[in-house]
Design a protein around this motif. Structure first.
Motif, mmCIF file in Angstrom:
data_model
loop_
_atom_site.group_PDB
_atom_site.id
_atom_site.type_symbol
_atom_site.label_atom_id
_atom_site.label_comp_id
_atom_site.label_asym_id
_atom_site.label_seq_id
_atom_site.Cartn_x
_atom_site.Cartn_y
_atom_site.Cartn_z
ATOM 1 N N PRO A 234 50.378 49.744 18.808
ATOM 2 C CA PRO A 234 50.655 48.866 18.727
ATOM 3 C C PRO A 234 52.026 48.992 19.386
ATOM 4 C CG PRO A 234 49.585 49.672 16.478
ATOM 5 C CD PRO A 234 49.567 50.381 17.668
ATOM 6 N N GLY A 235 52.678 47.983 20.191
ATOM 7 C CA GLY A 235 53.732 48.544 20.782
ATOM 8 C C GLY A 235 53.614 48.658 22.071
ATOM 9 N N GLY A 236 52.601 49.052 22.936
ATOM 10 C CA GLY A 236 52.313 50.090 23.435
ATOM 11 C C GLY A 236 52.826 49.155 25.101
ATOM 12 N N ARG A 237 52.999 50.405 25.780
ATOM 13 C CA ARG A 237 52.767 49.783 27.227
ATOM 14 C C ARG A 237 51.801 49.917 28.408
ATOM 15 N NH1 ARG A 237 57.629 53.011 25.887
ATOM 16 N NH2 ARG A 237 58.067 53.361 28.451
ATOM 17 N N LEU A 238 51.572 49.022 28.898
ATOM 18 C CA LEU A 238 50.477 50.369 29.641
ATOM 19 C C LEU A 238 51.260 49.099 31.612
ATOM 20 C CD1 LEU A 238 47.665 50.688 31.439
ATOM 21 C CD2 LEU A 238 46.668 48.104 31.087
ATOM 22 N N VAL A 239 51.394 50.514 32.006
ATOM 23 C CA VAL A 239 51.419 50.534 33.584
ATOM 24 C C VAL A 239 50.016 50.606 34.174
ATOM 25 C CG1 VAL A 239 52.494 51.312 35.251
ATOM 26 C CG2 VAL A 239 53.590 50.835 32.870
ATOM 27 N N VAL A 240 50.240 49.739 35.469
ATOM 28 C CA VAL A 240 48.564 49.965 36.145
ATOM 29 C C VAL A 240 48.832 50.303 37.586
ATOM 30 C CG1 VAL A 240 46.965 49.090 37.253
ATOM 31 C CG2 VAL A 240 46.931 48.641 35.041
ATOM 32 N N PHE A 241 48.825 51.467 38.393
ATOM 33 C CA PHE A 241 48.505 51.076 39.802
ATOM 34 C C PHE A 241 47.567 51.945 40.464
ATOM 35 C CE2 PHE A 241 49.582 55.131 37.500
ATOM 36 C CZ PHE A 241 48.960 56.143 38.148
ATOM 37 N N ALA A 254 44.515 37.902 24.766
ATOM 38 C CA ALA A 254 44.580 38.049 23.379
ATOM 39 C C ALA A 254 44.596 39.537 22.650
ATOM 40 C CB ALA A 254 43.320 37.705 23.020
ATOM 41 N N ASP A 255 44.166 40.276 23.810
ATOM 42 C CA ASP A 255 43.698 41.551 23.799
ATOM 43 C C ASP A 255 45.448 42.672 23.177
ATOM 44 O OD1 ASP A 255 41.050 41.998 23.710
ATOM 45 O OD2 ASP A 255 40.933 42.262 26.031
ATOM 46 N N LEU A 256 46.088 41.195 24.439
ATOM 47 C CA LEU A 256 47.730 41.997 23.930
ATOM 48 C C LEU A 256 48.912 41.408 23.063
ATOM 49 C CD1 LEU A 256 48.871 41.517 27.791
ATOM 50 C CD2 LEU A 256 47.813 43.376 26.827
ATOM 51 N N PHE A 257 47.518 40.683 22.656
ATOM 52 C CA PHE A 257 48.590 40.104 21.524
ATOM 53 C C PHE A 257 48.355 40.516 19.798
ATOM 54 C CE2 PHE A 257 48.536 36.738 18.165
ATOM 55 C CZ PHE A 257 50.511 36.359 18.440
ATOM 56 N N LYS A 258 47.346 40.800 20.055
ATOM 57 C CA LYS A 258 46.727 41.153 18.668
ATOM 58 C C LYS A 258 47.494 42.648 18.295
ATOM 59 C CE LYS A 258 42.802 41.370 20.167
ATOM 60 N NZ LYS A 258 40.620 40.990 20.205
ATOM 61 N N ALA A 263 52.120 44.884 29.527
ATOM 62 C CA ALA A 263 51.207 45.450 30.924
ATOM 63 C C ALA A 263 51.666 44.863 32.280
ATOM 64 C CB ALA A 263 49.315 44.851 30.802
ATOM 65 N N SER A 264 52.227 45.526 33.156
ATOM 66 C CA SER A 264 52.961 45.645 33.930
ATOM 67 C C SER A 264 51.866 46.309 35.610
ATOM 68 C CB SER A 264 53.835 46.412 34.452
ATOM 69 O OG SER A 264 55.075 45.563 32.702
ATOM 70 N N VAL A 265 52.342 45.835 36.794
ATOM 71 C CA VAL A 265 51.540 46.770 37.936
ATOM 72 C C VAL A 265 53.066 47.014 38.340
ATOM 73 C CG1 VAL A 265 50.520 46.305 39.755
ATOM 74 C CG2 VAL A 265 49.667 44.646 37.770
#
Length: 326
Positions: A234-241, A254-258, A263-265
């Motif tokens: 919980p509270g984590g960050r996803l960075v996609v490249f 909803a997945d992010l909210f729960k 999430a970032s690009v």
């Protein structure tokens, strides 16, 4: 001179080692005797004719390649003579012509090389390195993070592991197969795991002893990327490249909210609008390598073996940045 020529779209075997006329620099350009040229996944997609992105499919026949390091040996009109004989590295941008013994580049795009940075490493930094810096700018890892890097034995992955460890972060590196896992461990990962093992997520949890993943840096997508996303605390960050595994991670708001995730690009069109431009990223990447803070992993092939280099890259049989050496 010799160069790799592509006369039609298709498999790696369409890359031919041929003798062609030497290219001549025009006004504001230099001729470079190539000592190393980079091979990128984009090159394989352009070769197949399946690429969809900022690069247009090339007119054929053509010589692939956009990352070149070597020695300036010829000057076009208007170029200062001080460039002659200098060691340089250059990203050719939307142009091509790197898979060759000689290439032409705009003098404004050149980066002089320090004597202690070799050509193959310079090629890795001007392309793969600049992307790594761009990803780090978005991710902003800290010493308090637990960072998971997918494809951690690849060109970008190796440097992401190094950068996060340099900051003092705990780093989990994923790779496929024992040899690549060993390379990830050598790069400085706190935990190195084979994601082809069915229980790899359990191994990560056990190794972290209750600590949660706070940052996922993912360029793979597919099942491995999805599982990495599911590991985020919980509270984590996803960075996609990217999603070299064939498909992106699937999630919705909803997945992010729960789990209070963000999430970032990191790459894509946004990177082209940076105030310092791509050249700024290249300069910073080369400086990191020159200072020894980032050490690219490089796997070299002879120029005439471009077919083997493309095949190895597409089957994920390579470790680090693939470089052709004339």
């Amino acid at each position: 001179m010799h160069a790799i020529r592509q006369h039609e779209f298709g498999p790696p075997e369409n890359l031919r080692y041929e003798e062609v006329p030497d290219p001549r620099p025009g006004a504001g350009q230099v001729g470079v005797a190539v000592r190393a040229c980079g091979v990128h996944l984009v090159d394989t997609m352009l070769r197949r004719g399946t690429y969809e992105g900022p690069f247009a499919l090339p007119d054929l026949p053509m010589t692939p390649g956009r990352e070149v390091a070597g020695v300036v040996e010829d000057l076009g009109d208007g170029v200062d003579e001080s460039w002659l004989g200098r060691r340089v590295v250059v990203h050719l941008g939307m142009a091509s012509g790197g898979y060759a013994e000689r290439a032409v580049a705009n003098v404004t795009d050149l980066h002089p090389l320090p004597d202690d940075l070799d050509y193959a490493a310079a090629v890795a930094m001007v392309g793969t390195g600049r992307m790594t810096i761009g990803i780090l700018d978005v991710a902003r890892p800290t010493a308090e993070d637990v960072v998971l890097v997918t494809a951690a034995a690849g060109g970008i992955g190796t440097m992401l592991v190094q950068a996060a460890r340099n900051l003092g972060a705990t780093v989990v590196g994923l790779a496929g197969g024992a040899a690549k896992v060993a390379r990830v461990r050598e790069s400085g990962a706190t935990v190195a795991v084979d994601y082809t093992a069915p229980d790899w997520t359990d191994r990560v949890r056990d190794a972290l002893e209750g600590r949660g993943i706070t940052l996922v840096l993912d360029g793979v997508g597919g099942p491995a990327g999805q599982a990495a996303f599911d590991l985020l605390a919980p509270g984590g960050r996803l960075v996609v490249f990217g999603w070299s595994g064939g498909e992106p991670i699937r999630f919705d708001s909803a997945d992010l909210f729960k789990r209070s995730l963000s999430a970032s690009v990191a790459l894509g069109p946004g990177i082209l609008r940076r105030p310092d431009g791509l050249r700024g990223l290249q300069e910073r990447a080369l400086a990191e390598a020159a200072a020894g803070r980032l050490v690219p992993a490089v796997q070299t092939f002879a120029l005439k073996d471009a077919v083997a280099a493309h095949a190895a890259l597409e089957t994920r049989a390579t470790v680090g940045k693939v470089v052709l050496v004339p």
